[in-house]
Every structure is written in C-alpha cells, then in structure tokens.
Design an enzyme around this catalytic site. Structure first.
Site, PDB file in Angstrom:
ATOM      1  CE  LYS A  91      28.719  10.894  -0.423  1.00 19.07           C
ATOM      2  NZ  LYS A  91      28.060   9.822  -1.212  1.00 19.07           N
ATOM      3  CB  THR A 135      36.176   7.021 -12.934  1.00 23.61           C
ATOM      4  OG1 THR A 135      35.823   7.069 -11.554  1.00 23.61           O
ATOM      5  CG2 THR A 135      36.322   5.567 -13.350  1.00 23.61           C
ATOM      6  N   GLY A 175      27.493  13.994  -5.470  1.00 28.21           N
ATOM      7  CA  GLY A 175      28.010  13.977  -6.835  1.00 28.21           C
ATOM      8  C   GLY A 175      27.744  15.232  -7.634  1.00 28.21           C
TER       9      GLY A 175
END
Lengths: 428, 428
Positions: free
Chosen positions: A207, A14, A136
């Site tokens: 992260k 995606t 993101g």
C-alpha cells in the site's frame, strides 16, 4: 439519464458480495450520484454453488475470470479475486487490452505490476482504478490524487494494516506477548492465509508503495520499500515506550529526500497523544503532508465488506461519470524512476539496554553513544530485583549509520545482558 | 498536452495570492496532474497598488469582478472575494450564464444561494465547485461527494470553525474566561470582521448546510440549521466537563431522521479521548458516517492561505481534467426539499446546577428529573466553601422536550442559585 454502466465482477468473497449488495440496495442512490445506473451484467467466482447472501440469478455466470474480462457487453471489469500472479493478472490484462476499464482492490498485484498495467491502460485508452487497494474505506487515493493535486507532497505516512495494529494494541491492553496475540488473531480470522503478508509488513508495504508513486510522481517501487515486521516487538518495549509517552505502531513512511526516495514500513514510536498514537485496534490512518496544505489526517476502517465495497463504488461512480484519471495521477510515461534513498533521514531513536548491575555500566554505554556522535535526550533506569537493570534512552536526532555503529559497539562494553533494542521515533 | 485551462481570479487576499503562488511555483506539477497547464489570464481586486507578495504583471487587470467574470478568454472564474450578496453574487451569476465554470471558497454565498446557483450552472452546462468553502485544506467535499458515493450517509459531523475551537481550547489550557480569550483572538486577527459569524456558529453553520445537502441529497437549508454560539460556554463548564471525561466543542451535526433533517451547530460535549475531543486549536475535523463505510474521520487545517489555495487547486485540476460534477453531487432538480426535524434525536445531557446548601436540595432536583422521565447516569457534587455547591449530572438519553420541561421546573424547587446549564453530549 444516459446508458447504464455495465460491469462484471470477478471474485465473490466478502468484498465482492458487498459490492453486489450495495448495487442492489442502493440502485437509485448510486444512479443519482453516478448520473446513470450501474448494472451488473456478469459475475465470476470459484464456487458457483456457495450461498453469498445476495441473489445472483440475474447475472450471467462465467467460470473463467479471463472470459468474464473479455465479454464484449462490459464497460468495467471489477477484479476482487486477489493474488498478484495468475488469474487476477491475466484477467486485468485481458480486460484492459479488450477495451474494458478496470477497478481492483488488489494492492499486491499493483505493487508488483502497477507500472506495466498503467502503460497498458493508457495505450488502450482505459482507466485502472484502485481506491479499495489502500486503507479500505478511507478515500485516500482520491484525496491524494485529486484532493491535494496542487501540492508538492513532502511526506506520506500510514498505519495501513489493521491486523498489525490490532495485535500491537491488544498486546498493550491485555499485557500479552506477541506470540499469544498472534495466535488469537489467527483464531479470529484476522490474518491472511500467509500471515507473513500481515506481520512482516508486506501488505502494508504494498500500500505504501502505491501511495508513494502518486505522491511523488514516481514509478511504483515496492522492492525498494525497507520492510520490518512486528514479530520482534516485545511487550516490554510496548510498556517502556508507553512510560516514555510513546506508542509503537507499524508505520509506513514515504518521503522524497535529497538522497532519493525513502520508503520504510517498520515498527516506530509515535507520541501517544498524536492521532497516530491514539489509533486503536483495526482502524487505519493515513497522514498526507503537502507544501501548501500542511498536514491532512484520514482515519477509517481499513478492511471489511462494507468499507472495501464503498471504495470500489467510488471508483465505479467516477467511471460512470466520466472522471478518467491516469492510474497514478499522471501519465505513466511521466512517472520518474526514483533513486531509493540509501539511508533514512535522521531521527531520534528509542534504545532499550539491559545492563548488568555493576559500577560504571551506564557510563560505558553512554560513552559508546558519545563516540558515535549520538546525544541523549532522555534516559530512565528502572529499579530491579535481579542482576540486570533495564535502561531506556531517547536520543536526539541521529543517523541510522551512527546508531548502527553504536549498536555494534555496545557488546564490547561487556556490561550488556541480552541484545540492545533500537526503534525509530517518527516525528508526526 | 491539450490547450491550457484559462482562469481569472477575483479577490487577491491571502487565499487569492496563495492560489497565484501555487500556480506560479508548481506550474509543471499542476500541469502533469491536470493533464494540461492552468494559466491565469486576468485578476481583479479592490486595490491594484497593494503588494501581495506575488508578481501580477503578466495578468490582465479588471477593476470590476463582473467584467472579469464576463471575459470571453476565460474557462474558469475563481471567486475569492467573499460576501454573500453584491459583487461576489453578481460575478458568479455572470460567469455561469456567460459560459464560465466557477470555483469559489464562499460558504456564505452558497449557503444562501447554492440551490439557485446549482440550477443556473446546470442550465448553462457549467460546473460550480467549492472544495475551499468547507474545512479549508481538508478535501471533504470530494470525499463526501465522490469518495463515499456508494453510501447512504447516516450522519455528518464537524468542528469547522477553527477560531471557535481555538477559543475553547485556549480557555481550557489557560484557564481564562470566554471574554478574555475572545479579545485575545480578536487581537491575533483570528476573528472575522463581524465576529458573530465565528462565535455565533454562523460560519460553521454555513458549512454544515453544504455538507448536509450533499450527504442527504437535499436542497441547501441554512435557515433550518439550529444555531447556538459559544458565548455562553463558561470556564467552569469546560473544567467540570473535563472532570467527567469530556471536552466542549462547537460541533455541527446533520442527520436524516424519521422526523426530518436535523441540522445543529451548538456547543456539545464529546468524549475527551475521541478524535473530536482530542482536536486542539484551529484545526478542523469532519466525521462522515455511511451505511457501508462506517465512520471516516478527516482532520486538517481549516483556514490559511496554503490550505485554502490547495482546495481551490483541487477544483481547478478537476475541471482541467474534465471531471464535471453536479454542484451538490447530483442534479439540482433531484435534490429534495427536506422537512426540518422539529426536535433533535434523544441524547444524554450534561447538567450543571448550583444548589443552595440545605438538606434535601439534591433530592428536589432529582425529583424534577424523575418527573420529566429523565434518568441519571452519573452525578458528582463538589466540595465548596460558600453557601452553594455545584452539582454535575450526566443523564441517560433523553429528549430535548423532556429536558426543557425539567429546566423550566428547576427554579420552582427553590434550591437553585443561578441558572441551570444543560449541554448535549454527542455520541461520537
């Protein structure tokens, strides 16, 4: 307008398809902002035949991502395959050593090999960028590395796994237990193939370790992140925390202390009215604290094709413009190896004790706390119909060591039914 | 390590002194992140004798900022004097044409002369950066220009004047009228020397016009910003809005519509539970919406020595590193002259009508709304002890033209006591 920036994309899931889509639909917009066109030269993925919703005929196809990374007609290799060993690692290494800049969304890879890659990139005069790897679509790497470059950072926090925040939010709103919401999330496709990456805090820990390296000028130290997942969070604690004015979040915290670098990813209580407490569903939030700026809070979508592709584009536009940053904001050789803090800085804690209903029970647990040097800020006992009563305690600031001492001593009082629960309250 | 970046600072108020302080205390940190030291060569201010809390003896002193801007031993001229004509303008022009890059915190100047300066900078091969001009310490210029470069931006919103947000928040929390809180704010030193810059939305409008130029690739058009200050916001409306689940904010909105570029800075209602609705006191918030990323929200201190100096440092570190962006993210010649939208996109509105207490009064105002094609979403009438009753109406989406028609027709009903109030409800 100068020569186009020529890129190759490995991985057409995606996110990869999202990057292709932006470059196809926003060709002129991107060129205006980048100072030159960004052109896809070649792509690579496992299954050539699959329909990805974007035309790919104009691009060369490479079955092998390492072969793609080595193509001499590329300026930038974009790695969107995932996985922290194997093809992704080999391809990035090949790209950097063969003179390609690299853009990746691969937090696991960087958490494990970021320091080595940063050295390889610098030795080859290449850049390695990873805006899409953390939170993101939120441009947090840029904000931290460049936007707050004048600050000695003091603390970095974040809710950076949307799936965990979805699960915790949904448990509260629907009053469902963890196991049930976990299965819902799995059915909805929100979980990684290996769900432990999400619910054990590993993905979010990756992260956090990247943010900490930039914030404190230290080598990435994912192994030193104290990890605790959300699997043990109960609907009772979510409800009781709400009663006391808190929400439970899987919160990552990194801070440099006198005793070393503290990196924690664990369920914490935060005030329900704080920006972190208000965060619902899959949205991400990162809190950056620096000595000059104070506190900056960034909020946005932490996953999805559009947001992640947006972050990849940010890196590509930077490279096209000639904005060439060291991987973690300063030369790899200058990143210090931080001593991991053995113990977290003191904090208030939330305690839930299930007490048997007999005289003096409360006095006994209060004495245990007192003996460990822990003082009580607030206490609440609930009415009950069975033989045990839940008691909630918010302590004043205490060390984890003192708390562990008390937790070990509670059972000896003989007034507890079930294990006591302790959750850190992070001051945000 | 390459040669130092040599800078001159004009204006040594709180922000200027803050920049000096960071460069003195974080010399090594800044050098590590910038790839080279950043050195102050010379400074300029009105009063040489004043104690600014930082030693200045090591720097050359220029009484005239234009002379400072022209010094051949500078790489960057930092303008922190303020004012949109006169010395600041002359000095920036001199710096750009004499081969200096420029960093400024001066939103008024850029709102009025940004396009001309952008052309001058480009013609001279210099850069002009202004992170500190919008939303203080929040790295929003960088987020928008670079972090979201892959997006067609759809809307940009912000609460960008901390003083106005302080006044509105304080009116609500203390239950005080505007005039009283205004005087409080003045006594606390929160207001500009000319307070209209704050309370009439001019300062925030300057900032909005700069964000709009970057977001939509258009020439700065401050004159086209529809400005409405907070002076007419009453404590009654703040309370009634809260009753209906809203807060009133001085909200800037810029969006590109089929009918042109819409830029508004006006008191709006936003849901009390939204990030914008939750924003208290002097904190700023900017909401960036793009087609790929969706919504990103940035929150942080909008003013003060540390936060503003942090933003100035971000620009300086960029320049030191060689990150050379066009002023508004793309070449000045490519910025389109946007047609200003004549009318805002339809929205729901909040109406407050003071009705005389006689039969049929409500029916009459409802008929006026119906005749203008406005339908009612929610209505609330309050108990009352005198001869008039407040009625609150939340409409469905309607055009401003239809609303103005209704507002003009209300007095003809003969059932209104006092002027009707209408405030836009922004969907956030």
């Amino acid at each position: 307008m100068t020569a186009p920036l020529r890129i190759g994309i490995a991985g057409l899931g995606t996110v990869g398809a999202g990057v292709v889509r932006i470059l196809q639909t926003h060709r002129d917009l991107v060129a205006a902002r980048a100072g030159r066109p960004i052109e896809i030269v070649a792509v690579s993925a496992r299954d050539r035949g699959r329909d990805r919703g974007v035309p790919l005929d104009a691009y060369a196809w490479e079955a092998d991502p390492v072969a793609l990374a080595r193509r001499p007609d590329l300026d930038v290799f974009v790695e969107l395959m995932g996985g922290h060993e194997g093809a992704a690692k080999d391809a990035i290494e090949a790209a950097l050593t063969q003179g390609r800049d690299v853009v990746t969304a691969n937090k696991a890879l960087l958490a494990h090999h970021g320091q080595a890659f940063a050295r390889t990139a610098e030795a080859s005069g290449r850049v390695l960028r990873f805006e899409a790897a953390v939170a993101g679509g939120i441009p947090v790497i840029k904000a931290l590395t460049e936007g707050l470059a004048g600050n000695q950072m003091t603390r970095v926090m974040g809710v950076m796994n949307g799936t965990c925040n979805y699960i915790l939010t949904r448990m509260e709103s629907a009053g469902l237990p963890y196991s049930e919401v976990f299965e819902e999330a799995r059915a909805l496709g929100y979980l990684e193939a290996d769900p432990r990456l999400d619910v054990d805090g590993i993905d979010a820990g990756h992260k956090l370790s990247l943010l900490a390296a930039i914030a404190f000028g230290t080598q990435v130290a994912f192994d030193a992140v104290e990890l605790e997942g959300i699997g043990s969070v109960t609907i009772e604690d979510i409800r009781h925390a709400a009663d006391m004015g808190f929400r439970i979040k899987l919160l990552g915290v990194a801070q440099m202390t006198g005793r070393g670098l503290e990196q924690r990813m664990q369920p914490c209580l935060v005030p329900a009215t704080s920006p972190l407490g208000q965060l619902q569903g899959g949205t991400n939030m990162v809190v950056l604290e620096g000595d000059a700026v104070g506190q900056v809070v960034l909020r946005g979508p932490g996953a999805g094709a559009g947001p992640t592709a947006s972050a990849v584009l940010s890196d590509l536009v930077d490279i096209a413009r000639g904005n060439r940053l060291p991987t973690f904001g300063q030369p790899a050789a200058t990143l210090r190896q931080a001593r991991p803090a053995k113990a977290a800085v003191p904090a208030p804690y939330y305690l839930r004790l299930q007490l048997v209903d007999k005289p003096g029970a409360l006095a006994k647990v209060a004495r245990v706390l007192g003996d460990s040097g822990i003082s009580i800020d607030r206490m609440r006992q609930y009415g009950h119909e069975d033989a045990t009563a839940p008691v909630l305690i918010v302590t004043h600031k205490t060390t984890r060591a003192a708390l562990d001492e008390a937790m070990a001593a509670f059972p000896e009082t003989g007034v507890l039914a079930g294990d006591p629960v302790a959750l850190r309250i992070e001051q945000v």
